[in-house]
Design an enzyme around this catalytic site. Structure first.
Site, mmCIF file in Angstrom:
data_model
loop_
_atom_site.group_PDB
_atom_site.id
_atom_site.type_symbol
_atom_site.label_atom_id
_atom_site.label_comp_id
_atom_site.label_asym_id
_atom_site.label_seq_id
_atom_site.Cartn_x
_atom_site.Cartn_y
_atom_site.Cartn_z
ATOM 1 N N ARG A 69 0.809 -1.220 0.000
ATOM 2 C CA ARG A 69 0.000 0.000 0.000
ATOM 3 C C ARG A 69 0.841 1.268 0.000
ATOM 4 O O ARG A 69 0.518 2.221 -0.703
ATOM 5 C CB ARG A 69 -1.042 -0.044 1.107
ATOM 6 C CG ARG A 69 -0.738 0.491 2.440
ATOM 7 C CD ARG A 69 -1.740 -0.012 3.421
ATOM 8 N NE ARG A 69 -1.745 -1.467 3.454
ATOM 9 C CZ ARG A 69 -2.820 -2.213 3.676
ATOM 10 N NH1 ARG A 69 -3.961 -1.675 3.902
ATOM 11 N NH2 ARG A 69 -2.710 -3.517 3.708
ATOM 12 N N THR A 70 1.939 1.296 0.733
ATOM 13 C CA THR A 70 2.728 2.536 0.768
ATOM 14 C C THR A 70 3.379 2.794 -0.599
ATOM 15 O O THR A 70 3.387 3.918 -1.095
ATOM 16 C CB THR A 70 3.784 2.472 1.885
ATOM 17 O OG1 THR A 70 3.117 2.190 3.114
ATOM 18 C CG2 THR A 70 4.529 3.785 2.029
ATOM 19 N N LYS A 97 23.926 -7.126 -6.680
ATOM 20 C CA LYS A 97 25.206 -7.577 -7.248
ATOM 21 C C LYS A 97 26.375 -6.966 -6.488
ATOM 22 O O LYS A 97 27.496 -6.913 -6.986
ATOM 23 C CB LYS A 97 25.286 -7.173 -8.726
ATOM 24 C CG LYS A 97 24.193 -7.799 -9.575
ATOM 25 C CD LYS A 97 24.334 -7.356 -11.018
ATOM 26 C CE LYS A 97 23.143 -7.805 -11.843
ATOM 27 N NZ LYS A 97 23.042 -7.072 -13.090
ATOM 28 N N ARG A 119 12.143 3.360 1.206
ATOM 29 C CA ARG A 119 11.768 2.482 2.316
ATOM 30 C C ARG A 119 12.915 1.498 2.523
ATOM 31 O O ARG A 119 13.407 0.902 1.573
ATOM 32 C CB ARG A 119 10.488 1.715 2.041
ATOM 33 C CG ARG A 119 10.301 0.614 3.092
ATOM 34 C CD ARG A 119 8.959 0.021 3.119
ATOM 35 N NE ARG A 119 7.991 0.937 3.680
ATOM 36 C CZ ARG A 119 6.798 0.526 4.141
ATOM 37 N NH1 ARG A 119 6.480 -0.744 4.103
ATOM 38 N NH2 ARG A 119 5.951 1.392 4.630
ATOM 39 N N HIS A 149 7.860 6.673 10.263
ATOM 40 C CA HIS A 149 7.007 6.514 9.072
ATOM 41 C C HIS A 149 6.165 7.794 8.999
ATOM 42 O O HIS A 149 4.962 7.803 9.215
ATOM 43 C CB HIS A 149 6.137 5.275 9.248
ATOM 44 C CG HIS A 149 5.507 4.770 7.983
ATOM 45 N ND1 HIS A 149 5.547 5.465 6.796
ATOM 46 C CD2 HIS A 149 4.822 3.621 7.729
ATOM 47 C CE1 HIS A 149 4.908 4.760 5.876
ATOM 48 N NE2 HIS A 149 4.467 3.652 6.412
HETATM 49 C C1 NCD Z 1 3.168 -0.145 8.286
HETATM 50 C C2 NCD Z 1 4.653 -0.204 8.056
HETATM 51 O O1 NCD Z 1 5.128 -0.680 7.031
HETATM 52 O O2 NCD Z 1 5.355 0.257 8.946
HETATM 53 N N1 NCD Z 1 2.408 -0.368 7.145
HETATM 54 C C3 NCD Z 1 2.264 0.569 6.184
HETATM 55 O O3 NCD Z 1 3.112 1.381 5.910
HETATM 56 N N2 NCD Z 1 1.091 0.580 5.553
HETATM 57 C C4 NCD Z 1 2.750 -0.986 9.424
HETATM 58 C C5 NCD Z 1 2.934 -2.457 9.338
HETATM 59 O O4 NCD Z 1 3.648 -2.979 8.482
HETATM 60 O O5 NCD Z 1 2.348 -3.140 10.190
#
Ligand code: NCD
Length: 326
Positions: A69-70, A97, A119, A149
């Site tokens: 989703r992110t 690599k 990320r 986050h």
């Molecule tokens: C969160 C994350 O990745 O920190 N999810 C997200 O960004 N939608 C929380 C999680 O993974 O539980």
């Protein structure tokens, strides 16, 4: 690291040039992002879901950790701002690599990228990248280890504001694996900046960071007690990928004590909203009847995420008028 990542976020005029952490943001700045995001909410509902703010800009999405989703939320946000988007499948890239993170970065910069969305499983990774990009290139933290986050925190606030209007009277409970959660850290920082008066964390002691009371939050072992009269509940996933055993008896036992069922939900205010950053684990931290029920705003959080990320991306590239931090 925190002080540095706070100051590196702003340029010499006090404007946001990266978005790495909530820490160090001013209240007025958070409200400004929320207002801008609100103005972007309608873009997703138009027939042509685009505004030209980042036309001609190149945005690189660098996800070193699994995410659905992110990642899609950032990608849609970039596309709705008319940016050119490059999605690097890190698993298949040269880092596999043996190329270092910095060499990958230099290569992508040589292609004149304007923004990196990062990320990474390591806390501080996006801060490290921000320290090494050339001036004018923006870095946005899409989640680093258990550290931060920040875009999730802003979308959570936007969702709360759509339902509760006034942060100054709010009572909120954050439930579950707070210890391993970057979502919890970032929202707690944001709630403090907004001076939310009643903040609770609820969970087994093994999953609550020691000394968290110093943040002005109240800790509850019992979910029923922790939910009494709250306006907002944020459920967290058990971050098993960050646990090295010994934190929990069993998922079944966890659900019995901390799973949010309709019965436990009735301890909260009648108009309580239930949030979850996703991915949700039904029957572990939340019952389906609650996740899909009338109090749930989980899918609204997802929709809001795109508008919030559009706002932040436009701001860090200086494409919207932004008041400097007072
Ligand atoms: C969160 C994350 O990745 O920190 N999810 C997200 O960004 N939608 C929380 C999680 O993974 O539980």
């Amino acid at each position: 690291m925190n002080k540095e990542s706070t100051s590196i976020q702003f340029n010499s005029q006090g404007r946001l040039q990266h978005f790495l952490t909530i820490e160090g943001l001013h209240k007025s700045h958070i409200l400004e992002i929320l207002d801008l995001a609100t103005s972007f909410l309608t873009v997703g509902k138009r027939e042509v879901k685009k505004v030209p703010l980042l036309r001609g800009k190149t945005v690189v999405s660098l996800f070193f950790e699994a995410s659905t989703r992110t990642r899609t939320s950032f990608e849609l946000a970039a596309k709705r701002l008319s940016a050119d988007l490059l999605n690097i499948p890190v698993g298949a890239s040269s880092t596999q690599k043996g190329e270092s993170l910095l060499d990958t970065l230099k290569t992508l910069q040589a292609m004149h990228s304007d923004m990196f969305i990062v990320r990474h499983p390591g806390s501080g990774a996006s801060h490290f990248i921000a320290q090494h990009v050339v001036p004018g290139v923006a870095v946005i933290n899409a989640g680093d280890g258990r550290h931060a986050h920040p875009t999730q925190a802003i979308l959570d606030l936007l969702t709360i504001r759509q339902h509760k209007k006034d942060f100054s009277t709010l009572s909120m409970a954050i439930v579950g694996d707070v210890l391993h959660s970057r979502v919890a850290r970032s929202i707690l920082q944001a709630l403090r900046i907004l001076e939310v008066p009643h903040i609770r964390v609820v969970g087994p002691r093994t999953l609550i960071p020691k000394g968290i009371e110093e943040w002005g939050v109240h800790v509850y072992d019992s979910l029923e007690e922790g939910l009494v009269d709250v306006d907002v509940i944020m459920m967290l996933r058990l971050q098993k990928e960050r646990m090295q055993g010994g934190f929990l008896p069993s998922e079944h036992e966890y659900y019995r004590h901390y799973g949010l069922t309709a019965e436990k939900l009735s301890c909260a205010k009648p108009d309580v909203i239930v949030m979850h950053p996703g991915p949700i684990n039904r029957g572990v931290e939340i019952a389906s009847e609650v996740a899909d029920g009338p109090h749930s705003v989980i899918l609204q959080q997802v929709s809001n995420g795109i508008a919030v990320r559009m706002a932040i991306m436009a701001m860090v590239l200086g494409r919207v008028a932004e008041a400097p931090i007072p």
